[in-house]
Design an enzyme around this catalytic site. Structure first.
Site: not given
Length: 351
Positions: A128, A269, A299
């Protein structure tokens, strides 16, 4: 306390580095949440969609890897910029879904892209936070006068890691690969970074059956998890994010003598829409400076920030300084105040 070390993380600065271009590549296959009613009830799908913000994701084909997506993005970027392959001095591949345990996927990509044998190439195992960490690493190579041009390839095919029956992950993660070109420029403005780690969060976002830890017979037992798939403790990850990200973003702005009024956009993010909107409210970020694309792509781990740049409708927001913030698995976090004034290419492709 060292003035460079704060609760938000380590403050560092990089000089003489210009970001020249970004190309992001997504698989052609789109999977909508509503397509998964054979596994999840329509009510559950709607509930999860409202919380995460994800309505659809791009999913890699069975024989398509992260490196395939990153390679396609890199070829487009090199062509758009007119960079000869032999002019690239280093290649950094950031991913938690490499082609092999060994060799490094960066080495394979050096060959496939026909970069010169003088090109340094290495992998970075981060998720991430990986894109911002990758920018810092690539920039330090340039700022240290070791190289002049670097290709940063970042991405993940996280859909291959999730249990298809796990409501916490199956409806969240998508796939993408990206390429970013960085170059020495004596006139480029300084780029401040804030970097941090708290490894106490290692068990909250993990694939428990690690190759070597598992071989030692010490695979961690986690509730309601399959050791071969990605496990996520959503509440703990949420608490970490809410606690750490506003602190980090404020720190990088304050270190540069800026406020949210001075930036064109905050590129975060794309972890969870509900969580991101909560952070934006805490930071007093107006909606027009806080773009989201998690609804279309999910994601995508280390690829989210460059993919967000490549798919933004308001390109004017990228004309000046932007804050980039990555955070999650590890726990690991990184933020930077990046000038995009010298960026010449920014686009998205399907492969």
């Amino acid at each position: 306390m060292n003035p460079l070390n704060t609760p938000a993380g380590k403050h560092v600065r990089v000089d003489h580095v210009a970001l020249r271009g970004v190309v992001s590549a997504s698989p052609r296959t789109e999977v909508r949440n509503q397509d998964l009613t054979d596994r999840f009830s329509p009510e559950l799908i709607e509930e999860i969609g409202k919380m995460t913000g994800v309505r659809a994701r791009r999913v890699a084909a069975e024989n398509q890897t992260t490196s395939d997506l990153a390679e396609a993005a890199a070829r487009e970027l090199l062509a758009d910029l007119g960079w000869e392959a032999d002019s690239v001095d280093a290649l950094v591949f950031v991913s938690q879904t490499p082609d092999y345990r060994l060799p490094a996927t960066a080495c394979a990509l050096q060959s496939r892209l026909q970069l010169g044998t003088h090109c340094a190439a290495f992998d970075v195992n981060l998720g991430c936070s990986g894109y911002v960490y990758g920018l810092w690493l690539a920039s330090r190579l340039i700022d240290g006068h070791a190289v002049k041009r670097v290709l940063l390839l970042a991405g993940d095919t996280s859909s291959k890691l999730v249990n298809p029956d796990d409501r916490a992950t199956a409806l969240l993660f998508g796939d993408a690969g990206t390429a970013t070109a960085l170059e020495y420029d004596a006139n480029a403005p300084a780029t401040p970074y804030v970097l941090g780690t708290d490894g106490r969060g290692e068990m909250n976002l993990i694939i428990p059956k690690s190759t070597y830890r598992g071989a030692c017979g010490t695979t961690p037992a986690l509730p309601e998890s399959h050791p071969d798939y990605l496990y996520m403790n959503g509440p703990e990850v949420f608490n970490f994010t809410i606690r750490s990200v506003p602190l980090m973003v404020n720190a990088v702005l304050e270190g540069a003598g800026k406020t949210v009024n001075d930036i064109g956009a905050a590129l975060f993010h794309q972890a969870n829409a509900f969580m991101l909107k909560h952070i934006a409210k805490k930071l007093k970020l107006p909606a027009e400076k806080f773009p989201l694309n998690i609804d279309r792509f999910g994601n995508t781990s280390s690829a989210t920030i460059p993919l967000l740049m490549s798919t933004m409708e308001d390109r004017q927001a990228l004309a000046g300084d932007v804050v980039m913030a990555g955070f999650g698995v590890g726990y690991s976090w990184a933020a930077a105040l990046v000038s995009l004034q010298q960026m010449r290419v920014c686009r998205w492709v399907e492969v």
